[in-house]
Scaffold this motif. Sequence first.
Motif, short mmCIF file in Angstrom:
data_model
loop_
_atom_site.label_atom_id
_atom_site.label_comp_id
_atom_site.label_asym_id
_atom_site.label_seq_id
_atom_site.Cartn_x
_atom_site.Cartn_y
_atom_site.Cartn_z
N THR A 74 48.86 42.23 43.42
CA THR A 74 47.82 43.25 43.23
C THR A 74 46.54 42.61 42.69
O THR A 74 46.58 41.60 41.99
N LEU A 75 45.41 43.21 43.06
CA LEU A 75 44.10 42.69 42.65
C LEU A 75 43.35 43.76 41.88
O LEU A 75 43.51 44.95 42.14
N SER A 76 42.52 43.32 40.94
CA SER A 76 41.68 44.29 40.21
C SER A 76 40.29 43.69 40.04
O SER A 76 40.02 42.57 40.47
N GLY A 77 39.42 44.45 39.36
CA GLY A 77 38.08 43.96 39.05
C GLY A 77 37.30 43.63 40.32
O GLY A 77 37.41 44.29 41.34
N GLU A 78 36.54 42.55 40.24
CA GLU A 78 35.72 42.07 41.35
C GLU A 78 36.52 41.93 42.64
O GLU A 78 36.09 42.29 43.73
N GLU A 79 37.74 41.37 42.46
CA GLU A 79 38.56 41.06 43.63
C GLU A 79 39.06 42.32 44.31
O GLU A 79 39.42 42.29 45.50
N ALA A 80 39.08 43.42 43.55
CA ALA A 80 39.56 44.67 44.14
C ALA A 80 38.68 45.10 45.30
O ALA A 80 39.10 45.90 46.14
N LEU A 81 37.46 44.54 45.36
CA LEU A 81 36.58 44.88 46.49
C LEU A 81 37.22 44.51 47.82
O LEU A 81 36.92 45.11 48.84
N PHE A 82 38.12 43.53 47.77
CA PHE A 82 38.79 43.14 49.01
C PHE A 82 39.69 44.25 49.54
O PHE A 82 40.13 44.20 50.68
N ARG A 83 39.97 45.25 48.68
CA ARG A 83 40.79 46.38 49.14
C ARG A 83 40.13 47.12 50.30
O ARG A 83 40.79 47.77 51.08
N GLU A 84 38.79 46.98 50.37
CA GLU A 84 38.10 47.62 51.51
C GLU A 84 38.64 47.10 52.83
O GLU A 84 38.47 47.72 53.87
N LEU A 85 39.27 45.94 52.76
CA LEU A 85 39.79 45.33 54.00
C LEU A 85 41.21 45.80 54.31
O LEU A 85 41.86 45.24 55.20
N SER A 86 41.71 46.79 53.58
CA SER A 86 43.08 47.26 53.75
C SER A 86 43.45 47.38 55.23
O SER A 86 42.74 48.02 55.99
N LEU A 136 35.70 28.69 51.70
CA LEU A 136 36.54 29.29 52.75
C LEU A 136 37.90 28.61 52.86
O LEU A 136 38.87 29.21 53.30
N ALA A 137 37.97 27.35 52.44
CA ALA A 137 39.22 26.59 52.54
C ALA A 137 40.11 26.81 51.32
O ALA A 137 41.31 26.50 51.36
N ALA A 138 39.55 27.33 50.23
CA ALA A 138 40.36 27.53 49.02
C ALA A 138 39.80 28.72 48.26
O ALA A 138 39.35 28.60 47.12
N TRP A 139 39.80 29.88 48.92
CA TRP A 139 39.28 31.09 48.28
C TRP A 139 40.23 31.47 47.17
O TRP A 139 41.43 31.65 47.40
N SER A 140 39.72 31.57 45.96
CA SER A 140 40.62 31.76 44.83
C SER A 140 40.69 33.23 44.42
O SER A 140 39.67 33.87 44.20
N PHE A 141 41.90 33.74 44.39
CA PHE A 141 42.15 35.10 43.88
C PHE A 141 42.98 34.96 42.61
O PHE A 141 43.86 34.10 42.54
#
Length: 389
Positions: free
Chosen positions: A194-206, A316-321
């Motif tokens: 699960t992701l939260s905060g800034e990274e939660a924006l990636f949820r738009e890509l559900s 792009l080669a090591a996107w950190s979550f």
Amino acid sequence: MPASHSYDAIILGGGAAGLMCAAIAGQRGRRVLLLDHADQVGKKILISGGGRCNFTNIGAAPDRYLSQNPHFAKSALSRYTAHDFLDLVERHRIAWHEKTLGQLFCDGSARQIVDMLLDECARGPVDIVTGRAAGEVGHADGRFRVDDAEAPSLVIATGGPSIPKMGATGFAYDLARRFGLKVVEPRPALVPLTLSGEEALFRELSGVSTDVVAAAGKARFREAALFTHRGLSGPAILQVSSYWRHGDPIAIDFLPDAAPGWLTAAKKARPRTTLRKLLDEALPGRLAETLADRIGLAQELANSPDRALADAERRLAAWSFRPNGTEGYAKAEVTVGGIDTAALSSQKMEARKVPGLYAIGEAVDVTGWLGGYNFQWAWASGVAAGQAV
Ligand code: FDA
């Protein structure tokens, strides 16, 4: 239950490991009682592999398993291999196919695997009792007592706590502790993150899925990753989740086939194009848009300094979550950790200090990768104990 109530072995848990153990012991003439609290045996087998049961993996080798003792699984896995299980499947005329990465599935239904195991159990004196939880377990004079049955051997095969909705419990750990065995701290594995905060924006890509290399520490897996409304899932993420520890980052290579320097090379070959357009060619549109927005190189490549392009390539080669957690046991396919192998014989799966007590399957601190490895461990450890009780 027969009048005597006396058995050679009592097996607690009628899942993959317990059924295999009962069949092997029964075929050796051992009188076996198999107890399960669910209304039917093999429920996880029935739902596995999307109903087709990914029953083994032809690449099953000890290095595809997690355990505090990485050598523990070697003995059982080498004595009962994926090919041994496949022979059994073929003897029962169950049609199968390899899907990908050595993963073997039934062509028809997972029910065939449960029926096969029940047929194998029927070839020996095996009593199967469902709908009855293993309650108090007594132990005196070298005999184990469970309700009104007793035997010199007791096999813990009640699995781990993943998917409690299906009757999974931590019973194995409680029982092991009562007999003085240690338990390696269990945690959910093969589980969405699960992701939260800034990274939660990636949820738009559900719903967006793409082929990646996902890494947690030294563990790296190339498979699909899936964005979900809560975070990340898909096979690559499930695989790394088993290695992930709270607070650790995971790194995703969104372009695993791109050669080093591809973006500066593209600047020379196609100076008028943009990062967004290049990503669009390689990735699902919504993902390309989100990544390009985050990186922020909107101008044509010709107008981007090489250093900025090299930075973009690195990201792009090591996107950190940094996941804030997992979806927990409710969604975990298996459990990492469990009964400490230090207390068990790797040949027989028997507790060194409690003769006659065995532990097999997911209850033990041996956890496989995604893709049929966990069933192979259940079969192999079940056979090891079935030959010993
Ligand atoms: P398992 O959980 O199978 O069996 C334990 C049994 O003990 C259950 O029947 C339970 O009812 C019983 N029990 C629990 N507590 C009890 C108590 N107190 N008293 C009596 N009985 C009790 N693996 C793989 O290799 N390929 C695959 O395709 C899949 N797919 C998959 C899908 C899903 C949704 C899940 C949740 C898991 C998988 N797995 C998998 C993992 C696989 O299912 C798992 O590793 C094995 O079932 C473990 O076998 P065990 O026999 O150890 O436990």
